[in-house]
Design a protein around this motif. Structure first.
Motif, short mmCIF file in Angstrom:
data_model
loop_
_atom_site.label_atom_id
_atom_site.label_comp_id
_atom_site.label_asym_id
_atom_site.label_seq_id
_atom_site.Cartn_x
_atom_site.Cartn_y
_atom_site.Cartn_z
N LEU A 32 0.82 -1.19 -0.19
CA LEU A 32 -0.12 -0.25 -0.17
C LEU A 32 0.78 1.39 0.26
N LEU A 33 0.14 2.52 -0.34
CA LEU A 33 1.49 3.81 -1.08
C LEU A 33 0.06 4.45 -1.11
N ALA A 34 0.19 4.97 0.24
CA ALA A 34 -0.58 5.98 1.05
C ALA A 34 0.03 7.83 0.29
N ASP A 35 -0.38 8.48 -0.41
CA ASP A 35 -0.26 9.76 -1.01
C ASP A 35 -1.48 10.65 -0.54
N LEU A 36 0.13 11.27 0.71
CA LEU A 36 -0.86 12.50 1.33
C LEU A 36 -0.55 14.23 0.98
N ALA A 37 -0.19 13.64 0.15
CA ALA A 37 -0.42 15.23 -1.13
C ALA A 37 -1.68 16.32 -0.58
N THR A 67 4.11 8.74 1.14
CA THR A 67 4.50 9.57 -0.35
C THR A 67 3.66 10.95 -0.36
N GLY A 68 3.95 11.84 -0.79
CA GLY A 68 3.32 13.51 -1.34
C GLY A 68 3.14 14.40 0.18
N ALA A 69 4.11 14.04 1.47
CA ALA A 69 3.54 15.23 2.26
C ALA A 69 4.45 16.56 2.25
N THR A 70 3.44 17.14 2.53
CA THR A 70 4.34 18.51 2.66
C THR A 70 3.30 19.17 3.87
N GLY A 71 4.73 20.54 4.35
CA GLY A 71 4.49 21.38 5.12
C GLY A 71 4.08 20.51 6.45
N ARG A 72 3.34 21.08 7.05
CA ARG A 72 3.27 20.27 8.60
C ARG A 72 2.99 19.21 8.68
N VAL A 73 2.90 18.43 7.87
CA VAL A 73 2.56 16.88 7.78
C VAL A 73 3.40 16.19 7.44
N GLU A 74 4.48 16.76 6.76
CA GLU A 74 5.73 16.59 6.18
C GLU A 74 6.87 16.45 7.60
N ARG A 90 8.69 11.66 -0.96
CA ARG A 90 8.24 12.59 -0.87
C ARG A 90 7.22 12.37 -2.72
N GLU A 91 8.10 12.00 -3.32
CA GLU A 91 7.75 11.83 -4.45
C GLU A 91 7.34 10.61 -4.89
N GLN A 92 7.32 9.47 -4.55
CA GLN A 92 7.31 7.96 -4.98
C GLN A 92 5.65 8.49 -5.93
N HIS A 93 6.22 7.27 -6.74
CA HIS A 93 4.15 7.81 -8.20
C HIS A 93 3.82 6.34 -7.98
N ASP A 94 4.84 5.22 -7.96
CA ASP A 94 4.32 3.90 -8.70
C ASP A 94 3.76 2.80 -7.40
N PRO A 95 3.00 1.92 -6.50
CA PRO A 95 3.57 1.48 -5.56
C PRO A 95 4.20 0.17 -5.98
N ALA A 96 4.00 -0.57 -7.37
CA ALA A 96 4.99 -1.55 -8.05
C ALA A 96 6.49 -1.37 -7.74
N ALA A 97 6.58 0.22 -8.23
CA ALA A 97 7.91 0.27 -8.23
C ALA A 97 8.63 0.20 -7.10
N LEU A 98 8.61 0.30 -5.85
CA LEU A 98 8.69 -0.15 -4.66
C LEU A 98 9.42 -1.47 -4.19
#
Length: 101
Positions: A32-37, A67-74, A90-98
Motif C-alpha cells: 500500500l502506498l498512501a499519497d498524502l499530497a 508519499t507526497g506529504a508537505t508542510g506540517r504533515v511532512e 516525497r515523490e514516489q508515484h508507483d507502488p509497484a516500483a517499490l
C-alpha cells in the motif's frame, strides 16, 4: 494499491483509515502506498494508523509506504521518525516500483 488521503487525519478519522487498510489487506492488497499530497493535518492517532497499517500489511508479506506529504504533515513524519520507518519518499508515484522494499 495507492490510497489518496485528503483533509485531516486525526482521532475522528483515523479509525476509518484503519478500517480501509484492514479491508484492502483482507482483499489481497499487501503493498500500500498512501499519497498524502492533499492531507493538511495529521496527529498522533493518524501516525498510529500508519504504523498499524504497515504492521497489518507486513503480516501478509507486504508494507505500507508514504508519499507526497508537505508542510506540517511532512514535518510531523520527520519529527516522529516515521519517515524512516515507513520509508517515506516525497515523490514516489508507483507502488509497484517499490518492489519488496
Amino acid at each position: 494499491m495507492r490510497l489518496h488521503l485528503a483533509g485531516e487525519l486525526d482521532i475522528t478519522t483515523a479509525p476509518t483509515l484503519g478500517a480501509e487498510i484492514d479491508q484492502l489487506v483482507d482483499d489481497g492488497h499487501h503493498r500500500l502506498l498512501a499519497d498524502l499530497a492533499e492531507l493538511t493535518f495529521c496527529d498522533s492517532s493518524g501516525l498510529a494508523a500508519f504504523v498499524r497499517g504497515d504492521d497489518r500489511a507486513a503480516s501478509r508479506g507486504g508494507w505500507l509506504r508514504l508519499t507526497g506529504a508537505t508542510g506540517r504533515v511532512e514535518r510531523v513524519l520527520r519529527i516522529s521518525g516515521l519517515d524512516d520507518l515507513l520509508r517515506y519518499d516525497r515523490e514516489q508515484h508507483d507502488p509497484a516500483a517499490l518492489g519488496d522494499r
